[in-house]
Design a protein around this motif. Structure first.
Motif, mmCIF file in Angstrom:
data_model
loop_
_atom_site.group_PDB
_atom_site.id
_atom_site.type_symbol
_atom_site.label_atom_id
_atom_site.label_comp_id
_atom_site.label_asym_id
_atom_site.label_seq_id
_atom_site.Cartn_x
_atom_site.Cartn_y
_atom_site.Cartn_z
ATOM 1 N N SER A 295 0.824 -1.222 0.006
ATOM 2 C CA SER A 295 -0.092 -0.014 0.074
ATOM 3 C C SER A 295 0.721 1.221 -0.011
ATOM 4 O O SER A 295 2.082 1.262 0.488
ATOM 5 C CB SER A 295 -0.953 0.152 1.182
ATOM 6 O OG SER A 295 -0.076 -0.044 2.481
ATOM 7 N N PRO A 308 -4.922 6.990 -1.403
ATOM 8 C CA PRO A 308 -4.286 5.994 -0.892
ATOM 9 C C PRO A 308 -4.603 4.816 -1.859
ATOM 10 O O PRO A 308 -5.705 4.698 -2.529
ATOM 11 C CB PRO A 308 -5.002 5.727 0.520
ATOM 12 C CG PRO A 308 -6.562 6.340 0.345
ATOM 13 C CD PRO A 308 -6.021 7.516 -0.450
ATOM 14 N N VAL A 310 -3.921 0.274 -2.498
ATOM 15 C CA VAL A 310 -3.614 -1.077 -2.307
ATOM 16 C C VAL A 310 -3.258 -1.842 -3.657
ATOM 17 O O VAL A 310 -4.062 -1.742 -4.573
ATOM 18 C CB VAL A 310 -4.510 -1.724 -1.480
ATOM 19 C CG1 VAL A 310 -4.086 -3.217 -1.210
ATOM 20 C CG2 VAL A 310 -4.672 -1.143 -0.071
ATOM 21 N N THR A 330 -8.033 1.189 2.057
ATOM 22 C CA THR A 330 -7.641 1.407 3.545
ATOM 23 C C THR A 330 -7.185 0.159 3.978
ATOM 24 O O THR A 330 -6.768 -0.067 5.096
ATOM 25 C CB THR A 330 -8.574 1.948 4.495
ATOM 26 O OG1 THR A 330 -9.593 1.231 4.536
ATOM 27 C CG2 THR A 330 -9.260 3.442 4.113
#
Length: 455
Positions: A295, A308, A310, A330
């Motif tokens: 991440s 953000p 991943v 997240t």
């Protein structure tokens, strides 16, 4: 008299070689691709021109099954013409991506002569190890290469003539192997050029078919993940190109939505250097650890704040084929700090060509680079010059950490040379450069430009 005329061009090349190894930059009478190779050998790799033999290969790299298949295919092709090459007094070699010779065929007498220079299995013939030569130049260049006599960087190899071609990964464009023919004090076989080109084209066609199959598997993995995903999702190959993205992810990256790109030649460049770097870093980590998930945060086209993400690797029969990228996710995963990424070599100069000369430009001399078909042109204080790099993607990547920025599919600019920024009625940006040139900014690159120029 005919022999004297035949030797004269090589004599002028040798004179240029002598001057260049002494520190001069003038290389009149030398082909641009050879002059650029000499520059790499002298400035970047610092290869001793008095080297008499190639060093033993010390780098051990793990070859994937796909790469082993390429070696076997090239070996089969080499064995089929080994007798003809042997009759011409030549040697055939196959190397891996480091320049390490894996196998050789040819005339026994020439093989014995070659062994004196370590032109033999398990020795390294990359440019960084043995200077300008057919195998080393092929690793650095797209397409077949020819190195004759004193065009070799090391004087001990001036009696050789070499022709080589690299087979490259059709997704990453990185070399996998090199097929090469070398002759000592004799001409290459008449069929050498066409045979090398055909061998590379045929082998890469097989790789392209496999890459399309891998693209289909990536789309299948994306479709399966999309069914249970609550955040934007995209699938990217190991080079950081987009294979498919949903509606929101496509806007974030500036690529078409929900349109599969199975063929590696038509996949989209998201134009987000941080995302491309993260995908490439993830591919490196996943190749070492199949269970790896990472991440990080990146800037996209919709916000001035980082987003953000991943990244999850996707495998096919144990072979890494790409990554699924979840935006605004997240889910915890190991971070990807920039300090852990391999440090790139920062260039001190940009290399250009003018007729048969190599022009070494200081970075401040370059205002911007522009792609035009298959060529890259530099707008410089010395006028418009053809760049030695054949790819704007590659040049932009090399200059990304030294004040240059990709602002458009066709342009990379030196930010320190931007004099004015003009806004159009529709909000589009136009950069007015110090040298008077105008550079358009694409909509998807506008946020990055505004951040870089603090506007």
């Amino acid at each position: 008299m005919k022999d004297a005329r035949r030797r004269e061009p090589l004599g002028s090349v040798y004179a240029a070689w002598e001057r260049f190894v002494q520190g001069e930059d003038q290389v009149l009478g030398v082909r641009p691709e050879v002059a650029i190779s000499w520059h790499r050998c002298r400035e970047r790799y610092r290869v001793d021109p008095n080297l008499t033999e190639a060093p033993i290969a010390v780098a051990e790299i793990e070859h994937t099954p796909e790469h082993d298949g390429v070696f076997a295919e090239l070996g089969f092709r080499a064995a089929a013409v080994a007798q003809d090459v042997g009759f011409a007094g030549g040697v055939l070699t196959v190397t891996d991506s480091t320049g390490r010779i894996l196998a050789e065929w040819g005339d026994q007498g020439t093989l014995a002569r070659a062994a004196e220079a370590n032109l033999a299995p398990w020795f390294c013939w990359s440019e960084s190890a043995a200077g300008t030569n057919g195998m080393g130049m092929a690793l650095e260049t797209h397409g077949p290469v020819l190195v004759k006599g004193p065009e070799h960087w090391c004087k001990a190899f001036h009696d050789w003539t070499c022709a080589g071609v690299a087979v490259r990964d059709v997704v990453t464009r990185e070399p996998i192997a090199v097929l090469n023919i070398s002759c000592w004090r004799s001409r290459l076989p008449s069929f050498a050029g066409n045979w090398l080109s055909n061998a590379a084209v045929t082998t890469q066609a097989q790789l392209r078919r496999r890459a399309r199959n891998s693209g289909a598997e990536l789309v299948a993995a994306y479709t399966q993940a999309r069914a249970g995903a609550s955040t934007p999702l995209a699938a990217m190959d190991t080079a950081g190109k987009v294979v498919i993205a949903d509606e929101t992810a496509s806007v974030l990256m500036g690529v078409p939505a929900a349109t599969p790109a199975l063929d590696p030649t038509v996949r989209w460049n998201p134009g987000l250097p941080e995302l491309i770097g993260a995908a490439q870093y993830a591919a490196t980590q996943a190749a070492r650890n199949p269970d790896w998930v990472g991440s990080t945060q990146i800037f996209t086209n919709l916000s001035d704040e980082p987003t953000p993400i991943v990244i999850r690797p996707v495998f096919l029969s144990g072979h890494l084929i790409g990554n699924l990228v979840h935006f605004n996710a997240t889910e915890p995963g190991p971070g990807m700090p920039s300090a852990d990424r391999p440090a790139a070599i920062r260039p001190r100069r940009v290399v250009a060509t003018r007729e048969n000369r190599m022009v070494l430009l200081r970075l401040p001399e370059v205002a911007f680079a522009e792609s035009d078909g298959n060529d890259v042109w530099l707008s410089t204080d010395q006028g418009r010059l053809r760049a030695a790099s054949a790819s704007l993607d590659r040049l932009g990547g090399e200059l990304a950490d030294v004040g240059f920025l990709r602002v458009h599919r066709s342009y990379v600019v030196n930010l320190s040379r931007v004099r004015e920024v003009e806004r159009g009625r529709g909000g589009e940006l136009l950069l007015i450069m110090e040298n008077g040139g105008d550079v358009p900014v694409s909509r998807r690159n506008a946020p990055a430009v505004r951040r870089a120029l603090d506007i």
